[in-house]
Each structure stands twice: as structure tokens, then as C-alpha cells.
Design an enzyme around this catalytic site. Structure first.
Site, short mmCIF file in Angstrom:
data_model
loop_
_atom_site.label_atom_id
_atom_site.label_comp_id
_atom_site.label_asym_id
_atom_site.label_seq_id
_atom_site.Cartn_x
_atom_site.Cartn_y
_atom_site.Cartn_z
N TRP A 195 0.86 -1.19 0.00
CA TRP A 195 0.00 0.00 0.00
C TRP A 195 0.90 1.24 0.00
CZ3 TRP A 195 -0.27 3.96 3.72
CH2 TRP A 195 -1.16 4.98 3.36
N GLU A 238 -3.09 -2.83 -2.62
CA GLU A 238 -4.26 -2.30 -1.92
C GLU A 238 -4.65 -0.93 -2.44
OE1 GLU A 238 -3.63 -1.93 2.30
OE2 GLU A 238 -5.69 -1.31 2.69
N LYS A 240 -7.10 2.61 -2.64
CA LYS A 240 -7.67 3.54 -1.67
C LYS A 240 -8.35 4.68 -2.41
CE LYS A 240 -6.23 5.83 2.61
NZ LYS A 240 -5.31 5.71 3.75
N ASP A 271 -9.83 -3.00 1.14
CA ASP A 271 -9.95 -2.57 2.54
C ASP A 271 -11.36 -2.00 2.68
OD1 ASP A 271 -9.96 -0.61 4.74
OD2 ASP A 271 -7.83 -1.07 4.94
N HIS A 274 -11.88 1.75 2.33
CA HIS A 274 -11.26 2.49 1.23
C HIS A 274 -12.20 2.82 0.09
CE1 HIS A 274 -6.82 1.53 2.37
NE2 HIS A 274 -7.51 2.06 3.36
N HIS A 298 -9.05 -6.54 3.74
CA HIS A 298 -8.63 -5.84 4.95
C HIS A 298 -9.90 -5.54 5.73
CE1 HIS A 298 -4.26 -4.21 4.62
NE2 HIS A 298 -4.33 -5.52 4.64
N ASP A 306 -12.46 6.82 6.44
CA ASP A 306 -11.59 5.66 6.61
C ASP A 306 -10.93 5.71 7.99
OD1 ASP A 306 -9.98 3.44 6.10
OD2 ASP A 306 -8.42 4.65 5.14
N ASP A 308 -10.70 3.49 10.45
CA ASP A 308 -10.06 2.30 11.02
C ASP A 308 -10.52 2.00 12.44
OD1 ASP A 308 -8.08 1.15 8.98
OD2 ASP A 308 -7.58 3.28 8.93
N ASP A 338 -7.33 -4.90 9.67
CA ASP A 338 -6.63 -3.61 9.57
C ASP A 338 -7.45 -2.53 10.28
OD1 ASP A 338 -5.00 -1.52 8.96
OD2 ASP A 338 -5.55 -1.41 6.84
#
Ligand code: RNT
Ligand code: ZN
Length: 431
Positions: A195, A238, A240, A271, A274, A298, A306, A308, A338
Site C-alpha cells: 500500500w 491495496e 484507496k 480494505d 477504502h 482488509h 476511513d 479504522d 486492519d
């Protein structure tokens, strides 16, 4: 509070399970088989929740984190590799099923001599490999294209300066050798996820050149001349949508990587954070998997952006795993977590996220797929909807508790006692 008050005794759980098993069986769902399958799917535990994505390098002054930011100041952050491994070891005992650990390149342990990213080698991860071998788990790996002076202006592999690109290509190649060494040592293929933070904050006049350069850099990084066995080092890319500081333009966008991964036979990483805030990924699986062999997931939880957040057992997570199961494609899923939250007990955060992921796997494997699809084929959409609704209150918890017990891990919230003790004896002393 009594430490054992969270769940009934094992005898009662067994009784509850037997009732639940019959209930599901009435719909032709085999709970024993679902438990066995759910426990088999590896979930890769990211090392970076333990220390708020800081890594183990020492840098002078502030280093830009590439838009990745853990917020919160809860005590107990792991301060070195040993503490991260100690935390992960605790998580392994509280999470049912097959687990792996996912290491980022800036968690290298190079002793007193700093080693720059382009010179990293398997020996700098010897302690990670020894630990994984002792825990009998596999390792996955990640290139670290952020938190470094040569990433400070927001570009790495797609940088306009060829010298900067060379450095990052060398980092990528070094990481591929490390991933291969991890796979050899632990006798299990190592997924190496790439990434990059590359992108622009505002209105780039040239969206083309960085993408053209990115293709060329990856092609150098992935070239056959490096002698990497792609059955051992499984490269993933990955995508985004945006990042902090790259709101307007991300070089490695979804379109870029889905085409790139397909043409280079790489694993595409999705992800969950993302994409656009209201865009979920479950509908993408049946489309992408017509063309891709497998996908890397992810598992994350975006809250408005985003962010997380710690993964929980929510609709999004269930929908993702349900899609894999409904398509008979669970063996084409590669599952990694993640997320990072520095505002709560970090070990508890891991356990909550990992258990929620396993729980979603189990839930999906209990889906009455055949029945639902039969209703649909017969045009009986009301019946299908009624069953979907019914499923939400089936005695799933009894199956989940039994699954935890089968795996030798605490059922229900009983794991909290272990985390409370760990906080008292270990985390609270990290000052
Ligand atoms: C960043 C990506 C990436 C990182 C880790 C630390 O937006 O999600 O996967 O979170 O590499
Ligand atoms: Zn990610």
C-alpha cells in the site's frame, strides 16, 4: 464483578447448543460442519494495533505518517517488538480458530544499527519468525511506504524523482525476499501487501504521469530477475479512495489496482474503509471474482470516513462473508485485519475485532443458502424475505459459544477476565 459471571457453565452451553443444532438442522443447516469450517479460515492479526502504527524505527523529529493516524491516549501502548509479541500472544489465546500474524516492514529489529528500508533483510525479522514458529502460526508481511523522509512529500513509487522511485523499488524488492524467507521458515505462503500513500491534496493538473510511473515502478519491483518464488511470496496491492493529505487524488485507486492486479496476476486487496462512505464491498465480490482468482480482504470499520475503527459484528461484515459463502468461494478469500484504536485497551481491541471476524465467518456459514436460493428461483420472494428476517433471531449465540469452546477459547464475554488481568499485570506497568 465475579470473573465467571459472564457466561453460564459449560453444561448449560452444551445443552443450548444441542437445541440450536436441531433448530438449524430443521432448515438443513449443519452447525457442526459450519463450526469446523469457520475455525479453519486463517485470519491474519495485524501487528500495528499494539503500538498505534508507530513501528520500531527511530527517527529524528516528526515523520509524516502517510495519512494513517491512530487517535487516543489509552495507557499500555507496546513500546518494542517484545511487547507487541507479548500482546499478540495474549490475543492468540482468546481468539478461536486459525490465526496468522501480519508484520509491517518498519517493525524490523536491527539492534543498535539503523538499517534503511532499502537494505532490510530476513535477519531483521528473525525474532518475528522465531516467535511465529514457537506459536505455530504463519506470517504475512507489508512494505512500509510511509513514515519515512523519502515519503514526506506524499509520493513514493510514483514520485517524479527517479532516485526516490529507485529507493522505494529497492524497498519493495527487499520486502519480497523477506516475505519469501518467512514463507520458507514457517512453511506457509506469505502474503506481501503493498500500500502506498501517493496522491495529491488538491486539484492535480497531471493525474496521468504518476500512474504511468507507478506501473513502471511496480513492474521493476515484481520483475522475474529478483528470483522470487511467487508461490511463497504472494504479492498483493491495496487500493484507496482518499487519505489525509491525498483527498483529491490517489494514484493507486481502485480502478488502477483492479486492472493492474489482473494483468500482473497479483492479489487485489479490498480494505473495507477504502471506498465512498456509503459504498460497501460485498456487492463487488461476485463481480471481481469472475476474473480474479482470489481477493485479500482488509477487515476494517470506517465510521464516516476511513477511520479504522475496531471491527465489530455488524451488517457490513456479515454481508461480506455471506457473499463469499453464498458464492461457494470462501476458499478464495484471504482475510486480514486492519484497524487501530489508541483510545481503549489495545489488546481488548484486537480480541473484539478478531472474534467479530470469526463470528461473522461462522454466521455466514450458517446461512440457509440452498433454501433462500430455492425460494428465489421459484419466484417466492416473500418466503425468501421472511426467512432472511427469521435468521436474524435464530439461536446463533449458542452456536458461537460452542465454537469458542471447541477451539479451547473462552465463550461469550469470559475472555474479558483474562484481558482485565493482563491489563493489571502487564499493560498498566508500561509507563
Ligand atoms: C492504509 C491502508 C494500509 C494500512 C496498513 C498499516 O490506508 O489501509 O493497509 O492501514 O498498511
Ligand atoms: Zn488496509
Amino acid at each position: 464483578m465475579n470473573a465467571n459471571c459472564y457466561v453460564p457453565g459449560d453444561g448449560q452451553l452444551e445443552h443450548a447448543y444441542h437445541m440450536a443444532r436441531e433448530w438449524y438442522a430443521a432448515y438443513e443447516v449443519d452447525t457442526d460442519a459450519a463450526i469446523a469450517r469457520a475455525l479453519e479460515v486463517p485470519i491474519s492479526l495485524h501487528c500495528w494495533q499494539a503500538d498505534d502504527v508507530q513501528g520500531l524505527e527511530t527517527h529524528e523529529g516528526n515523520i509524516d505518517g502517510g495519512g494513517i493516524m491512530a487517535t487516543g491516549g489509552y495507557p499500555g501502548r507496546a513500546r518494542n517488538g517484545d511487547e507487541i509479541r507479548q500482546d499478540l500472544t495474549q490475543v492468540l489465546t482468546l481468539t478461536p480458530g486459525v490465526l496468522r500474524a501480519n508484520i509491517h516492514a518498519f517493525y524490523a529489529e536491527t539492534g543498535s544499527t539503523p538499517v534503511d528500508r532499502d537494505a532490510l533483510a530476513p535477519e531483521h525479522f528473525a525474532r518475528w519468525m522465531d516467535w511465529a514458529a514457537a506459536q505455530k502460526i504463519g506470517l504475512d508481511f507489508n512494505t512500509t511506504f510511509f513514515a519515512h523522509p523519502l515519503a514526506a512529500d506524499g509520493y513514493t513509487l510514483s514520485h517524479a524523482d527517479p532516485a526516490v522511485r529507485d529507493f522505494w523499488v529497492a524497498h519493495g524488492v527487499a520486502c519480497r525476499h523477506i516475505a519469501q524467507a518467512m514463507a520458507e521458515r514457517l512453511d506457509s505462503p506469505c502474503v506481501l501487501n503493498h500500500w502506498i500513500p501517493d496522491g495529491a491534496k488538491d486539484s492535480p493538473a497531471d493525474r496521468w504521469s504518476p500512474r504511468t510511473r507507478l506501473v513502471a515502478s511496480y513492474d521493476r519491483l515484481l520483475a522475474a530477475e529478483h528470483g522470487i518464488d511467487r508461490a511463497r511470496c504472494v504479492d498483493a496491492v491495496e487500493s484507496k479512495l482518499f487519505g489525509l493529505g491525498s483527498e483529491d487524488y490517489v494514484v493507486g485507486s481502485f480502478e488502477f489496482y483492479s486492472a493492474f492486479a489482473l494483468t500482473r496476476k497479483l492479489l487485489l486487496c479490498l480494505d473495507m474503509g477504502h471506498f465512498h462512505p456509503t459504498e460497501t464491498i460485498h456487492d463487488k465480490l461476485s463481480a471481481l471474482l469472475q476474473f480474479h482468482e482470489r481477493l485479500l480482504l482488509h477487515v476494517s470499520r470506517p465510521l464516516r470516513w476511513d477511520s479504522d475503527h475496531v471491527v465489530i459484528f455488524n451488517d457490513d461484515l456479515r454481508a461480506v462473508f455471506q457473499e463469499w459463502v453464498r458464492g461457494g468461494a470462501l476458499d478464495r478469500a484471504v482475510v486480514a485485519m486492519d484497524f487501530f484504536d489508541a483510545s481503549i485497551n489495545r489488546v481488548a481491541a484486537y480480541v473484539i475485532g478478531a472474534r467479530a471476524t470469526r463470528k461473522a465467518l461462522l454466521y455466514s456459514l450458517l446461512d440457509p443458502v440452498a433454501l433462500l436460493q430455492a425460494c428465489e428461483q421459484a419466484g417466492n420472494h416473500a418466503r425468501k424475505l421472511a426467512l432472511v428476517e427469521e435468521w436474524k433471531t435464530m439461536p446463533f449465540d449458542a452456536v458461537w459459544h460452542w465454537c469458542c469452546l471447541q477451539a479451547g477459547t473462552p465463550p461469550g464475554a469470559a475472555w474479558l477476565s483474562a484481558v482485565d488481568a493482563y491489563e493489571r499485570d502487564v499493560l498498566a506497568k508500561r509507563v
